[in-house]
Write an enzyme that holds these catalytic residues in place. Structure first.
Site, PDB file in Angstrom:
ATOM      1  N   SER A 138       2.305  -4.300  -6.072  1.00  0.00           N
ATOM      2  CA  SER A 138       3.067  -3.781  -4.933  1.00  0.00           C
ATOM      3  C   SER A 138       2.496  -4.186  -3.587  1.00  0.00           C
ATOM      4  CB  SER A 138       3.158  -2.255  -5.005  1.00  0.00           C
ATOM      5  OG  SER A 138       1.865  -1.675  -4.985  1.00  0.00           O
ATOM      6  N   HIS A 144       0.107   2.574   0.148  1.00  0.00           N
ATOM      7  CA  HIS A 144       0.327   1.245   0.716  1.00  0.00           C
ATOM      8  C   HIS A 144       0.155   1.233   2.237  1.00  0.00           C
ATOM      9  CE1 HIS A 144       2.773   1.517  -3.025  1.00  0.00           C
ATOM     10  NE2 HIS A 144       2.183   0.359  -3.252  1.00  0.00           N
ATOM     11  N   ASP A 179       2.775   4.740   3.082  1.00  0.00           N
ATOM     12  CA  ASP A 179       2.903   5.834   2.126  1.00  0.00           C
ATOM     13  C   ASP A 179       1.528   6.098   1.533  1.00  0.00           C
ATOM     14  OD1 ASP A 179       2.483   3.958   0.086  1.00  0.00           O
ATOM     15  OD2 ASP A 179       4.574   3.876  -0.532  1.00  0.00           O
TER      16      ASP A 179
END
Length: 351
Positions: A34, A327, A324
């Site tokens: 991610s 991240h 978040d």
């Protein structure tokens, strides 16, 4: 009108060929999780998605793309630094074609790791499958550019590998299995072995310039600090120590493979120190908050818990280190990319 369209296509192809001829790095090709996924997970059946607002609210057009950020991710900035493109297209995104992907493409999948068992946790694309997509991409590039030019692009391209955090935080420490099979040191060795095998496989397919990404100070992610609230909400030093140790092992792997493999240019792009510096001294970098994230309460939200209906999301993400709970924000990604360009990738720039 048709004549203008044809001229436009010819000009676009000419510019592409000139870029391939003169650029020291004509394309950026990305594998990972991610930290660098630019939308591949949008196309698979998994809960690990970010194709909804407020993700992407600071991206071009203010639209979510599947990037786990308010804007661009680390590899977008790397591609820009090489003068290639502003954003990295996701291989599985039907909105992109070979015109977009001839100068670089992303195969990354949020939630994955080196270990196949990590990708199984959340049903995402394992690393071996990313490699299979890359082989298909090679064939498509040959058809698009012709074999000789395609081989030049693939040989001179920069290959970026960015993963490993999920292997520890979402697999080893979170679910039973690997922790009963391996000690932490044994698991680090296991993952490093997979990394080495993957690099050798890329080399066998023509890659010569490879950036192997190190782990961040993963004990300082907001989610991990939340788990540590009973002890003051500080970073979990055990996790940070594991990340540091693994990065040392990866550096050893880089040195070994550079000596063993003829013609490879392999570097370790280590984000640990710069991220830790940002987290410990946020004001020095223009941030006001390094402990909580921008989205939601800032403690545990990511993915579907970070949505447009959450009333607590901050109005200005550029003041936050994290978007978040897992991240970084676009601004943090840019700072890390700049650091990596200067410390490990500068040798690949055109003089």
């Amino acid at each position: 009108m048709a004549h203008k369209a044809i001229c436009g296509v010819v000009l676009a192809n000419l510019l592409l060929q000139l870029q391939i001829v003169f650029a020291k790095v004509p394309a950026v090709i990305v594998f990972g999780d991610s930290s660098v996924d630019t939308g591949n997970n949008n196309q698979i059946a998994t809960v690990v998605k970010s194709n909804f607002k407020p993700y992407g609210r600071d991206y071009y057009g203010g639209q979510p793309t599947g990037r786990f950020s308010n804007g661009r991710v680390y590899t977008d900035f790397i591609a820009e630094a090489f003068g290639i493109k502003l954003t990295m297209p996701a291989y599985l995104d039907p909105a992109h074609n070979m015109t977009d992907m001839a100068t670089g493409v992303c195969f990354a999948s949020a939630g994955t790791g080196y270990d196949n068992a990590t990708s199984d946790v959340l049903s995402v694309i394992p690393l071996w499958k990313q490699l299979e997509y890359y082989k298909k991409y090679q064939e498509e590039l040959n058809d698009y550019l012709g074999q000789e030019k395609a081989e030049t692009v693939l040989r001179e391209a920069l290959y970026i590998i960015s993963l490993g955090t999920n292997d520890f935080l979402e697999n080893y420490y979170a679910v039973p299995g690997r922790s009963s099979e391996y000690s932490v040191e044994e698991y680090q060795n296991f993952l490093a072995g997979i990394a080495g095998g993957f690099i050798k496989a890329l080399y066998g397919l023509g890659a010569r310039k490879v950036s192997l990404g190190g782990l961040p100070p993963m004990g300082c992610l907001p989610l991990e600090r939340t788990r540590n609230l009973l002890f003051g909400g500080g970073c979990i030093e055990e996790y940070n120590n594991v990340a540091e140790e693994f990065n040392v092992e990866l550096q050893g792997l880089v040195s070994k493979l550079n000596n063993q493999i003829s013609g490879i240019q392999l570097v370790l792009s280590d984000p640990y120190d710069i991220l830790l510096d940002i987290i410990q001294n946020p004001e020095s970098f223009g941030f006001t908050n390094a402990k909580e994230s921008c989205c939601g309460s800032g403690y545990f939200e990511m993915g579907y818990l970070c949505d447009k209906n959450n009333p607590f999301t901050c109005p200005n993400a550029s003041k936050y280190v994290f978007w978040d709970s897992f991240h970084p924000t676009e601004r943090t990604n840019g700072i890390v990319a700049d650091h990596v360009m200067r410390t490990s990738l500068a040798g690949f720039l055109v003089p």
